[in-house]
Motif scaffolding. Structure first.
Motif, PDB file in Angstrom:
ATOM      1  N   VAL A   9       1.092  -1.264  -0.141  1.00  0.00           N
ATOM      2  CA  VAL A   9      -0.387  -0.088   0.225  1.00  0.00           C
ATOM      3  C   VAL A   9       0.571   1.385   0.124  1.00  0.00           C
ATOM      4  CG1 VAL A   9      -1.948   1.001   1.374  1.00  0.00           C
ATOM      5  CG2 VAL A   9      -1.758  -1.536   1.191  1.00  0.00           C
ATOM      6  N   ILE A  10       1.232   1.738  -0.906  1.00  0.00           N
ATOM      7  CA  ILE A  10       1.628   3.447  -1.366  1.00  0.00           C
ATOM      8  C   ILE A  10       0.227   4.451  -0.655  1.00  0.00           C
ATOM      9  CG2 ILE A  10       3.068   2.169  -2.568  1.00  0.00           C
ATOM     10  CD1 ILE A  10       0.759   4.365  -4.402  1.00  0.00           C
ATOM     11  N   GLU A  11       1.333   5.438  -0.255  1.00  0.00           N
ATOM     12  CA  GLU A  11       0.699   7.067  -0.959  1.00  0.00           C
ATOM     13  C   GLU A  11       0.865   7.944  -1.634  1.00  0.00           C
ATOM     14  OE1 GLU A  11       0.834   9.542   2.895  1.00  0.00           O
ATOM     15  OE2 GLU A  11       2.036   7.792   3.639  1.00  0.00           O
ATOM     16  N   ALA A  12       0.034   8.070  -2.588  1.00  0.00           N
ATOM     17  CA  ALA A  12       0.225   8.823  -4.070  1.00  0.00           C
ATOM     18  C   ALA A  12      -0.544  10.149  -3.965  1.00  0.00           C
ATOM     19  CB  ALA A  12       0.005   7.855  -4.870  1.00  0.00           C
ATOM     20  N   ILE A  13      -0.307  11.080  -4.352  1.00  0.00           N
ATOM     21  CA  ILE A  13      -1.380  11.998  -4.933  1.00  0.00           C
ATOM     22  C   ILE A  13      -0.631  12.597  -6.919  1.00  0.00           C
ATOM     23  CG2 ILE A  13       0.532  14.414  -4.848  1.00  0.00           C
ATOM     24  CD1 ILE A  13      -1.347  16.086  -3.995  1.00  0.00           C
ATOM     25  N   GLN A  14      -1.707  12.821  -7.307  1.00  0.00           N
ATOM     26  CA  GLN A  14      -1.332  13.556  -8.419  1.00  0.00           C
ATOM     27  C   GLN A  14      -1.255  14.880  -8.950  1.00  0.00           C
ATOM     28  OE1 GLN A  14      -4.657  12.488 -11.470  1.00  0.00           O
ATOM     29  NE2 GLN A  14      -3.428  11.343 -12.933  1.00  0.00           N
ATOM     30  N   PRO A 102      -7.307   1.625  -5.838  1.00  0.00           N
ATOM     31  CA  PRO A 102      -7.417   2.298  -5.062  1.00  0.00           C
ATOM     32  C   PRO A 102      -7.783   1.448  -4.042  1.00  0.00           C
ATOM     33  CG  PRO A 102      -9.255   3.368  -7.087  1.00  0.00           C
ATOM     34  CD  PRO A 102      -8.056   2.409  -6.778  1.00  0.00           C
ATOM     35  N   VAL A 103      -7.223   1.429  -2.931  1.00  0.00           N
ATOM     36  CA  VAL A 103      -7.888   0.776  -1.211  1.00  0.00           C
ATOM     37  C   VAL A 103      -8.707   1.210  -0.354  1.00  0.00           C
ATOM     38  CG1 VAL A 103      -5.796   0.069  -1.706  1.00  0.00           C
ATOM     39  CG2 VAL A 103      -5.709   1.108   0.293  1.00  0.00           C
TER      40      VAL A 103
END
Length: 103
Positions: A9-14, A102-103
């Motif tokens: 599980v990662i964190e990301a922002i577009q 997405p989780v």
């Protein structure tokens, strides 16, 4: 031998346009660059936001991100990912969509 990648599980922002405002030169675009700066600097990393002229009055905005492999450029539409070791790197949208859900 065959191996399967472990689920992570990662964190990301577009990096994206959040507002377009008509002006006498066409359209002024506002980006979520401050949100990305907050996301990355919260982990003691820093980014540089830049603009280069591409024939449009607004120019082309990009973000430079220090990565383990050196400084990399994220363009509008790219995702900024925080990796499992706390590192950051940009990812093109098509690769991101093929790799993550997405989780």
């Amino acid at each position: 031998m065959r191996f399967r990648k472990k689920p992570v599980v990662i964190e990301a922002i577009q990096f994206k346009v959040i507002k377009e405002i008509p002006c006498k030169y066409g359209t002024h675009k506002e980006y979520n660059d401050f949100e990305i700066i907050d996301f990355v600097s919260a982990h003691n990393h820093f980014v540089r936001v830049g603009t280069e002229s591409n024939g449009e009055p607004d120019g082309l905005t990009f973000i430079e991100i220090p990565t383990l492999e050196g400084t990399m450029r994220a363009d509008v539409g790219d995702w900024i990912i925080k990796g499992v070791a706390g590192e950051f790197y940009p990812c093109k949208p098509d690769i991101f969509e093929a790799t993550y859900e997405p989780v």
